[in-house]
Motif scaffolding. Structure first.
Motif, PDB file in Angstrom:
ATOM      1  N   ARG A  61      46.221  59.406  77.790  1.00 27.38           N
ATOM      2  CA  ARG A  61      47.004  58.239  77.386  1.00 27.38           C
ATOM      3  C   ARG A  61      46.267  57.418  76.340  1.00 27.38           C
ATOM      4  NH1 ARG A  61      45.893  53.383  81.280  1.00 27.38           N
ATOM      5  NH2 ARG A  61      43.673  53.228  80.906  1.00 27.38           N
ATOM      6  N   MET A  62      47.037  56.549  75.687  1.00 30.50           N
ATOM      7  CA  MET A  62      46.480  55.574  74.736  1.00 30.50           C
ATOM      8  C   MET A  62      47.435  54.393  74.705  1.00 30.50           C
ATOM      9  SD  MET A  62      47.510  56.966  70.941  1.00 30.50           S
ATOM     10  CE  MET A  62      49.212  57.428  70.575  1.00 30.50           C
ATOM     11  N   SER A  63      46.956  53.262  74.224  1.00 25.98           N
ATOM     12  CA  SER A  63      47.867  52.169  73.909  1.00 25.98           C
ATOM     13  C   SER A  63      47.830  51.988  72.396  1.00 25.98           C
ATOM     14  CB  SER A  63      47.495  50.878  74.643  1.00 25.98           C
ATOM     15  OG  SER A  63      46.218  50.440  74.288  1.00 25.98           O
ATOM     16  N   LEU A  64      48.976  51.638  71.861  1.00 25.77           N
ATOM     17  CA  LEU A  64      49.141  51.516  70.417  1.00 25.77           C
ATOM     18  C   LEU A  64      49.932  50.243  70.136  1.00 25.77           C
ATOM     19  CD1 LEU A  64      48.419  53.326  67.992  1.00 25.77           C
ATOM     20  CD2 LEU A  64      50.704  54.324  68.175  1.00 25.77           C
ATOM     21  N   TYR A  65      49.288  49.300  69.477  1.00 25.18           N
ATOM     22  CA  TYR A  65      49.919  48.021  69.170  1.00 25.18           C
ATOM     23  C   TYR A  65      50.122  47.889  67.669  1.00 25.18           C
ATOM     24  CZ  TYR A  65      48.642  46.639  73.902  1.00 25.18           C
ATOM     25  OH  TYR A  65      48.509  46.587  75.257  1.00 25.18           O
ATOM     26  N   ARG A  66      51.335  47.545  67.262  1.00 20.10           N
ATOM     27  CA  ARG A  66      51.588  47.278  65.843  1.00 20.10           C
ATOM     28  C   ARG A  66      51.183  45.838  65.573  1.00 20.10           C
ATOM     29  NH1 ARG A  66      56.121  49.616  61.982  1.00 20.10           N
ATOM     30  NH2 ARG A  66      55.707  48.324  60.155  1.00 20.10           N
ATOM     31  N   ILE A  67      50.275  45.659  64.611  1.00 19.00           N
ATOM     32  CA  ILE A  67      49.756  44.341  64.247  1.00 19.00           C
ATOM     33  C   ILE A  67      50.414  43.927  62.925  1.00 19.00           C
ATOM     34  CG2 ILE A  67      47.674  42.986  63.776  1.00 19.00           C
ATOM     35  CD1 ILE A  67      47.707  44.284  66.605  1.00 19.00           C
ATOM     36  N   GLU A  68      50.915  42.700  62.887  1.00 18.06           N
ATOM     37  CA  GLU A  68      51.612  42.221  61.690  1.00 18.06           C
ATOM     38  C   GLU A  68      50.650  42.019  60.521  1.00 18.06           C
ATOM     39  OE1 GLU A  68      54.209  38.849  62.262  1.00 18.06           O
ATOM     40  OE2 GLU A  68      54.509  39.443  64.359  1.00 18.06           O
ATOM     41  N   LYS A  69      51.212  42.216  59.332  1.00 20.27           N
ATOM     42  CA  LYS A  69      50.480  42.093  58.068  1.00 20.27           C
ATOM     43  C   LYS A  69      49.694  40.778  57.975  1.00 20.27           C
ATOM     44  CE  LYS A  69      51.609  41.810  53.149  1.00 20.27           C
ATOM     45  NZ  LYS A  69      52.643  42.043  52.141  1.00 20.27           N
ATOM     46  N   LYS A  70      50.259  39.679  58.477  1.00 18.02           N
ATOM     47  CA  LYS A  70      49.592  38.378  58.330  1.00 18.02           C
ATOM     48  C   LYS A  70      48.244  38.320  59.063  1.00 18.02           C
ATOM     49  CE  LYS A  70      52.275  36.079  61.982  1.00 18.02           C
ATOM     50  NZ  LYS A  70      53.236  35.031  62.266  1.00 18.02           N
ATOM     51  N   TYR A  71      48.014  39.256  60.013  1.00 17.38           N
ATOM     52  CA  TYR A  71      46.742  39.291  60.747  1.00 17.38           C
ATOM     53  C   TYR A  71      45.780  40.345  60.195  1.00 17.38           C
ATOM     54  CZ  TYR A  71      49.496  36.625  64.076  1.00 17.38           C
ATOM     55  OH  TYR A  71      50.298  35.682  64.661  1.00 17.38           O
ATOM     56  N   ASP A  72      46.180  41.035  59.132  1.00 20.50           N
ATOM     57  CA  ASP A  72      45.364  42.127  58.584  1.00 20.50           C
ATOM     58  C   ASP A  72      44.140  41.584  57.862  1.00 20.50           C
ATOM     59  OD1 ASP A  72      44.265  44.354  57.381  1.00 20.50           O
ATOM     60  OD2 ASP A  72      45.970  44.748  56.069  1.00 20.50           O
ATOM     61  N   VAL A  73      42.951  41.908  58.382  1.00 14.88           N
ATOM     62  CA  VAL A  73      41.690  41.539  57.725  1.00 14.88           C
ATOM     63  C   VAL A  73      40.892  42.797  57.383  1.00 14.88           C
ATOM     64  CG1 VAL A  73      41.489  39.244  58.771  1.00 14.88           C
ATOM     65  CG2 VAL A  73      40.534  41.237  59.961  1.00 14.88           C
ATOM     66  N   TYR A  74      41.545  43.954  57.414  1.00 16.36           N
ATOM     67  CA  TYR A  74      40.847  45.219  57.226  1.00 16.36           C
ATOM     68  C   TYR A  74      41.273  46.003  55.995  1.00 16.36           C
ATOM     69  CZ  TYR A  74      39.718  44.394  62.124  1.00 16.36           C
ATOM     70  OH  TYR A  74      39.284  43.840  63.288  1.00 16.36           O
ATOM     71  N   PHE A  75      42.559  45.944  55.620  1.00 15.78           N
ATOM     72  CA  PHE A  75      43.103  46.916  54.680  1.00 15.78           C
ATOM     73  C   PHE A  75      43.538  46.305  53.357  1.00 15.78           C
ATOM     74  CE2 PHE A  75      43.907  48.370  59.028  1.00 15.78           C
ATOM     75  CZ  PHE A  75      43.128  49.514  59.012  1.00 15.78           C
ATOM     76  N   GLU A  76      43.417  47.128  52.306  1.00 13.00           N
ATOM     77  CA  GLU A  76      43.847  46.784  50.949  1.00 13.00           C
ATOM     78  C   GLU A  76      44.798  47.894  50.507  1.00 13.00           C
ATOM     79  OE1 GLU A  76      44.439  44.488  48.073  1.00 13.00           O
ATOM     80  OE2 GLU A  76      42.781  43.876  49.350  1.00 13.00           O
TER      81      GLU A  76
END
Length: 157
Positions: A61-76
């Motif tokens: 098993r795994m858990s997978l949460y979709r995080i909204e763009k406004k909280y993104d501090v990782y990706f460009e």
């Protein structure tokens, strides 16, 4: 194990009982149990958990949460992304590609995926195409973030 099928897990007592077999059983599941007790939730409730069954036994098993763009501090460029937690395969079923199947399922959404590599799991994440991020003390606070970049996505400066 051929025909590995990843399923979204239902929020019900049976699923929660199956979670008790996993080492990483914790506050997330306990709060789900409380929610179930407080109000009978239908079987089709959206859950962040995905799993693989062998026969009728939940073995990965795994858990997978979709995080909204406004909280993104990782990706460009900045965008929605997935956080993958609690990836776990029961001991007798390890080494059969189940963890890989779960991770590939998450990658199929074609959004970046972030996880925190537990001790000694770095090799697995690297094999799955994830990269260790440059550690930023303020952002990462002791986490060990590994990310998977879809095409055209890079690490934020």
């Amino acid at each position: 194990m051929e025909n590995i099928e990843v399923k979204r897990l239902l929020v019900n007592y049976k699923t929660l009982e199956e979670f008790e077999n996993f080492r990483e059983y914790g506050s997330q599941e306990l709060s789900m149990k409380e929610d179930l007790r407080a109000n009978i939730i239908e079987d089709d409730s959206e859950s962040p958990f995905y799993g693989i069954y062998y026969g009728n036994k939940l073995v990965a098993r795994m858990s997978l949460y979709r995080i909204e763009k406004k909280y993104d501090v990782y990706f460009e460029p900045t965008q929605d992304y997935y956080e993958l937690w609690k990836l776990e395969v029961l001991e007798p079923y390890r080494g059969k590609g189940l963890g890989e199947a779960l991770v590939n399922y998450a990658k199929n959404f074609n959004l970046p995926v972030k996880t925190n590599a537990r001790q000694r799991s770095d090799e697995f994440w690297t094999k799955m195409g994830f990269n260790a991020l440059t550690y930023h003390q303020d952002r990462d606070r002791g986490e060990n973030p590994y990310v998977w970049f879809p095409e055209g996505v890079t690490e934020q400066e």
